[in-house]
Design a protein around this motif. Structure first.
Motif: not given
Length: 255
Positions: A50-63
């Motif tokens: 997760l991006d600490p600045e936008n923790p609610l967004h899920v990036d498929p590439v980092k999942s």
């Protein structure tokens, strides 16, 4: 109070041993989810950085996903602001969570997130763990269950709690290091924008991710610098970025 059997304790020990043997975050996520399934039945699950600045967004590439499609992740982001488990991501420390501790069944049935996303995926319950490293980086393992599996039990929450510290330790090992490229090797083919690149653009893209200069790319691929610049401009356009730094930041967890 929930009680675990001797067999379950032995299985948890095996899980702990295996996750500490992970070589990178891809492997950590895959091991956590597949091993958890031996103790906690679920329909689908996602481990994500997760991006600490936008923790609610899920990036498929980092999942890393188990029985969850990339399309479902992309559609999730359309409704993430409605997710009733969002408060779990704002807790100051690593923690476990389940939806029944945050919202009642009646309330959940009236939410847009449940009706517009969960029901369309055949999902009824959600829970998991959020881990936060000493340097403030974040990762989560979210598991979803159908009505057949039922809500998360006290026993299952105890299992999640027992794994938090170990998952946090190994995630910090990768996320808090300087060379994040080695922490989460990216499967670029999973990004539709990468798939739109020509073969030559893909070669230059990988050089950019290695921080090569235009001159180094020219030497590496035996092409002129003007050709390098032309391809870089095309790559930036396809990824909707204006600089190398912006391009790289799309694929790496933030420090």
């Amino acid at each position: 109070m929930a009680v675990l059997s001797e067999k379950e304790f032995l299985m948890i020990n095996d899980i702990v041993r295996d996750i500490h043997g992970s070589k990178d975050l891809n492997e950590l996520g895959s091991r956590v989810l597949h091993l958890l399934r031996k103790l906690i039945p679920f329909s689908s699950a996602v481990f994500t950085v997760l991006d600490p600045e936008n923790p609610l967004h899920v990036d498929p590439v980092k999942s890393v996903c188990v029985d969850a499609s990339l399309d479902s992740l992309r559609s999730y982001n359309e409704y993430v602001s409605m997710d009733f488990t969002n408060p779990a991501f704002s807790y100051p420390k690593s923690s476990s969570f389940r939806d029944s501790d945050i919202i009642t069944e009646a309330e959940k049935g009236n939410t847009g997130f449940y009706n517009k996303w969960m029901k369309t995926q055949g999902l009824e319950y959600s829970g998991g763990i959020v881990v936060k490293t000493p340097k403030g980086n974040m990762a989560s393992a979210t598991i979803y269950r159908s009505r057949f599996n039922g809500p998360f039990t006290e026993r299952e929450m105890m299992i999640l709690d027992m794994l938090i510290g170990h998952t946090e330790d190994i995630a910090a090992k990768f996320l808090d290091q300087e060379n994040l490229e080695e922490a989460f090797p990216m499967d670029y083919d999973r990004d539709l924008r990468y798939g739109s690149l020509s073969n030559r653009e893909k070669e230059i893209f990988h050089c950019l991710m290695k921080r090569y200069s235009n001159e180094e790319i020219s030497d590496e691929l035996c092409i002129s610098i003007s050709t390098v610049k032309k391809h870089i401009h095309s790559i930036f356009t396809k990824f909707n970025v204006n600089s190398r730094r912006q391009l790289v930041s799309l694929f790496l967890p933030r420090k």
